[in-house]
Motif scaffolding. Structure first.
Motif, PDB file in Angstrom:
ATOM      1  N   LEU A 259       0.831  -1.204   0.000  1.00 56.54           N
ATOM      2  CA  LEU A 259       0.000   0.000   0.000  1.00 56.54           C
ATOM      3  C   LEU A 259       0.865   1.252   0.000  1.00 56.54           C
ATOM      4  CD1 LEU A 259      -2.809  -1.034   2.514  1.00 56.54           C
ATOM      5  CD2 LEU A 259      -2.982  -0.853   0.031  1.00 56.54           C
ATOM      6  N   ARG A 263       0.523   3.703  -3.124  1.00 60.55           N
ATOM      7  CA  ARG A 263      -0.289   4.869  -2.757  1.00 60.55           C
ATOM      8  C   ARG A 263      -0.100   6.057  -3.701  1.00 60.55           C
ATOM      9  NH1 ARG A 263      -0.060   6.237   3.390  1.00 60.55           N
ATOM     10  NH2 ARG A 263      -1.112   4.206   3.370  1.00 60.55           N
ATOM     11  N   LYS A 267      -3.121   7.400  -5.956  1.00 65.40           N
ATOM     12  CA  LYS A 267      -3.582   8.775  -5.779  1.00 65.40           C
ATOM     13  C   LYS A 267      -3.737   9.468  -7.125  1.00 65.40           C
ATOM     14  CE  LYS A 267      -2.348  13.094  -3.465  1.00 65.40           C
ATOM     15  NZ  LYS A 267      -1.353  13.771  -2.600  1.00 65.40           N
TER      16      LYS A 267
END
Length: 343
Positions: A259, A263, A267
């Motif tokens: 993660l 990320r 995003k």
């Protein structure tokens, strides 16, 4: 005039404050201005007695302890002074009994002077010593209160303090009568007796619980057996359980790392999806029209591509316009196929 008045008031305040401070200091330090006589007494134990503690007769302070020192290696010698005026005008009787008594339950002590058997007109000269046979040390409260421990455990703290102080006073000979102590103990015992109903109810309820358990002893035994089997199974598989926990821990760490790495890209994707949804929302009419016309166009495309992986088309006419950069628009002559297929 104002300055003079303020100075007089200040002087009066300073004098009054100094007098009050002096009285307080003399009270704290037990300063005396009367003539005194000094005597000594031999004790087997004076634990807790301190210098400047009170010397009392019938509860009235008549002197103070001046000095405490070791005497002959195993005894204690206490030097004390008493006021010359009043009770001891003629001196201290040679038969005087000196006892160490408790002043309160905090452990403060004092010397109590009482009259003993002997010649009434025989007095000790100043500096004389009262022998060990005429002295008595303080009570050993630890041994005393250990005997009352079962009673103290069920009493309120205020009742414990009151009862303990009355016991000390009675055994020191200061209380009115032993009957008052017994009456107080009896009242406390009655208080405990008043709670007998509550205690009985608790016992009855406990009996009911135990009776219910006894009636279902088969189920209880089965429950205990199953529980023991479950615990035994868990104990046998503890290594596998530990390995599973370790694997879960490792998976959690790996997932957290994944993660963390994904990320930033996630995003950006979410931001791009937001822009796409905003664009589709702004051009909703065009999207709707395209969705309505797409089935017919797809049907035509399917028809001309049904021969293979190519488009099979027959041109019946063509009209083209060409726009050159920075120049005019050129239109080609219209081409019309007169074939019967196009008619």
């Amino acid at each position: 005039m104002k300055t003079t008045g303020a100075a007089v008031k200040l002087l009066i305040f300073v004098v009054a404050t100094s007098l009050a401070t002096g009285v307080l200091a003399m009270t704290i330090s037990n300063m005396r201005f009367t003539e005194t006589r000094g005597y000594s007494a031999i004790f087997s134990d004076v634990a807790g007695l301190l210098e400047q503690d009170d010397v009392r007769v019938a509860g009235v302070r008549v002197g103070q302890v001046e000095k405490i020192e070791l005497y002959q290696g195993r005894q204690a010698k206490v030097t004390f002074s008493v006021n010359k005026e009043g009770v001891f005008d003629a001196g201290l009787p040679s038969s005087t009994q000196v006892n160490v008594r408790y002043r309160n339950l905090m452990g403060q002590r004092y010397l109590a002077l009482t009259e003993g058997p002997g010649t009434a007109n025989d007095y000790l000269r100043p500096g004389g010593t009262i022998p060990l046979a005429q002295t008595k040390p303080a009570l050993d409260l630890t041994v005393l209160f250990n005997g009352f421990r079962p009673l103290f455990r069920v009493l309120e703290p205020n009742d414990v303090n009151k009862l303990a102080f009355q016991i000390v006073q009675t055994l020191q000979g200061e209380a009115g009568t032993v009957n008052s102590l017994l009456a107080h103990v009896a009242s406390l015992t009655n208080t405990l007796a008043d709670r007998d109903k509550v205690i009985g109810q608790v016992i009855d309820n406990l009996n009911n619980v135990l009776g219910t358990i006894d009636q279902r002893h088969t189920e209880v035994n089965r429950l205990i057996t199953d529980l023991r089997g479950f615990v035994g199974g868990v104990a046998d598989d503890r290594q596998a359980i530990f390995d599973s926990v370790a694997a879960i821990n490792q998976l959690t760490g790996t997932t957290a790392g994944l993660l963390k790495d994904a990320r930033p890209a996630l995003k950006n994707d979410i931001a791009g999806l937001k822009r796409l949804s905003d664009t589709l929302n702004e051009n909703g009419a065009d999207v709707d029209r395209a969705l309505r016309t797409t089935p017919k166009r797809m049907e035509g495309l399917i028809n001309i591509s049904s021969y293979g992986s190519w488009f099979n088309m027959y041109i019946c006419g063509m009209d083209a316009r060409v726009r050159l950069p920075g120049g005019p628009v050129y239109q080609t002559p219209a081409i019309v196929n007169e074939n019967a297929r196009c008619k």
